[in-house]
Design a protein around this motif. Structure first.
Motif, mmCIF file in Angstrom:
data_model
loop_
_atom_site.group_PDB
_atom_site.id
_atom_site.type_symbol
_atom_site.label_atom_id
_atom_site.label_comp_id
_atom_site.label_asym_id
_atom_site.label_seq_id
_atom_site.Cartn_x
_atom_site.Cartn_y
_atom_site.Cartn_z
ATOM 1 N N UNK A 175 0.464 -0.933 0.075
ATOM 2 C CA UNK A 175 0.249 0.280 0.147
ATOM 3 C C UNK A 175 1.035 1.401 -0.076
ATOM 4 N N UNK A 176 1.713 1.405 0.789
ATOM 5 C CA UNK A 176 2.737 2.496 1.246
ATOM 6 C C UNK A 176 3.485 2.316 -0.267
ATOM 7 N N UNK A 177 4.058 1.861 -0.956
ATOM 8 C CA UNK A 177 4.766 2.225 -2.312
ATOM 9 C C UNK A 177 4.178 2.225 -3.495
ATOM 10 N N UNK A 178 2.465 2.209 -3.548
ATOM 11 C CA UNK A 178 2.285 1.775 -4.679
ATOM 12 C C UNK A 178 1.405 3.654 -4.359
ATOM 13 N N UNK A 179 1.119 3.952 -2.697
ATOM 14 C CA UNK A 179 0.494 5.284 -2.847
ATOM 15 C C UNK A 179 -0.969 4.809 -2.745
ATOM 16 N N UNK A 180 -1.820 3.345 -1.668
ATOM 17 C CA UNK A 180 -2.857 3.058 -1.716
ATOM 18 C C UNK A 180 -3.571 3.360 -0.723
ATOM 19 N N UNK A 181 -4.648 3.433 0.127
ATOM 20 C CA UNK A 181 -5.055 3.090 1.031
ATOM 21 C C UNK A 181 -4.940 1.633 1.634
ATOM 22 N N UNK A 182 -3.974 0.894 3.001
ATOM 23 C CA UNK A 182 -4.268 -0.243 3.159
ATOM 24 C C UNK A 182 -5.733 -0.965 3.331
ATOM 25 N N UNK A 183 -6.326 -0.333 3.405
ATOM 26 C CA UNK A 183 -7.734 -1.229 3.587
ATOM 27 C C UNK A 183 -8.315 -1.826 2.099
ATOM 28 N N UNK A 184 -8.225 -1.210 1.477
ATOM 29 C CA UNK A 184 -8.192 -1.680 0.346
ATOM 30 C C UNK A 184 -7.199 -2.308 -0.998
ATOM 31 N N UNK A 185 -5.908 -2.256 -0.340
ATOM 32 C CA UNK A 185 -4.995 -4.025 -0.606
ATOM 33 C C UNK A 185 -5.472 -4.259 0.077
ATOM 34 N N UNK A 215 -3.425 -6.392 -8.354
ATOM 35 C CA UNK A 215 -2.634 -4.452 -8.100
ATOM 36 C C UNK A 215 -2.640 -4.002 -9.380
ATOM 37 N N UNK A 216 -2.130 -4.080 -10.213
ATOM 38 C CA UNK A 216 -1.937 -3.540 -11.178
ATOM 39 C C UNK A 216 -2.688 -3.004 -11.670
ATOM 40 N N UNK A 217 -4.408 -3.215 -12.232
ATOM 41 C CA UNK A 217 -5.277 -2.935 -12.580
ATOM 42 C C UNK A 217 -5.537 -1.865 -11.493
ATOM 43 N N UNK A 218 -4.926 -2.300 -9.680
ATOM 44 C CA UNK A 218 -5.755 -0.985 -9.473
ATOM 45 C C UNK A 218 -5.141 0.204 -9.460
ATOM 46 N N UNK A 219 -3.434 0.038 -9.877
ATOM 47 C CA UNK A 219 -3.185 1.426 -9.522
ATOM 48 C C UNK A 219 -3.393 1.790 -10.532
ATOM 49 N N UNK A 220 -3.315 1.371 -11.285
ATOM 50 C CA UNK A 220 -3.866 2.077 -12.853
ATOM 51 C C UNK A 220 -5.354 2.779 -12.657
ATOM 52 N N UNK A 221 -6.029 2.268 -12.129
ATOM 53 C CA UNK A 221 -7.178 3.084 -11.740
ATOM 54 C C UNK A 221 -7.312 4.091 -10.577
ATOM 55 N N UNK A 222 -6.163 4.209 -10.120
ATOM 56 C CA UNK A 222 -6.161 5.442 -8.765
ATOM 57 C C UNK A 222 -5.442 6.678 -9.703
#
Length: 222
Positions: A175-185, A215-222
């Motif tokens: 989550x930290x490396x990809x700048x995503x919320x922990x809950x989402x990951x 995860x790659x798809x989630x990052x692309x959407x963020x």
């Protein structure tokens, strides 16, 4: 003499006919039948359990992959790319020293006993690395939290799955490396956790390749 030659010729002809029949049945008809049935009933498994992303095959659900950074000058062992979920250690993998024309991965176990000094060092080093890599500000991995498969390779060295426990201790780091919320990951891990086969065979597991594609798809959407 004539009878002997005649008998020999008859036996040879019988043997040749048997060879031809068995070749056609076992070498042609049977493989075609098995292939046809497999393609009709479970084509995905028959074709190697391929996993696709962006319209192309990126791997198999049966074979683990490494998620490493490119080798730096002077490095022999690549560092893990910590923005991805990591699979099991691959100490059992061999190197191809015979046919150097192709980059082949030779699967296998470490073949070391539980009291082997090299194996003990590998496990200790792997455990320290898991704790260090996955401890981020506000979240510290405890030694007791590290599951066995996080520090040991499988018998083949190609295990594609990890336990939900190992995936869970990687959530904060990913989550930290990809700048995503922990809950989402964490939700992503839960969605890609498979239960026991038929409800009682094996253990719950997470396919690392499937998870990293999501995860790659989630990052692309963020």
């Amino acid at each position: 003499m004539n009878n002997s030659v005649s008998n020999t010729a008859r036996l040879l002809w019988a043997g040749l006919r048997a060879l031809l029949v068995l070749t056609v049945v076992c070498g042609v008809l049977y493989p075609l039948a098995v292939t046809g049935i497999a393609q009709g009933i479970f084509p995905g498994k028959a074709n190697g359990s391929e996993i696709k992303a962006d319209g192309k095959v990126v791997g198999s659900s049966l074979i683990g992959q490494a998620y490493n950074l490119p080798l730096k000058k002077g490095q022999e062992t690549p560092e893990p790319d910590l923005k991805w979920f990591q699979g099991r250690p691959q100490n059992g993998l061999g190197t191809n020293s015979v046919n150097t024309q192709y980059k082949l991965i030779l699967s296998g176990a470490t073949n070391r006993s539980g009291d082997n000094a090299d194996l003990i060092k590998w496990v200790k080093d792997a455990k320290a690395a898991v704790i260090k890599d996955n401890s981020v500000p506000g979240y510290a991995v405890k030694p007791a939290d590290v599951p066995a498969e996080a520090v040991t390779s499988s018998g083949s060295g190609l295990d594609p799955d990890i336990s939900p426990e190992y995936a869970d201790i990687q959530v904060h780091r990913v989550a930290e490396k990809n700048h995503l919320p922990v809950a989402q990951v964490r939700k992503l891990v839960d969605e890609h956790t498979d239960g026991r086969t038929l409800g009682f065979i094996g253990e719950p597991r997470v396919n690392v390749l499937d998870l990293n594609i999501a995860l790659k798809e989630l990052v692309a959407k963020s």
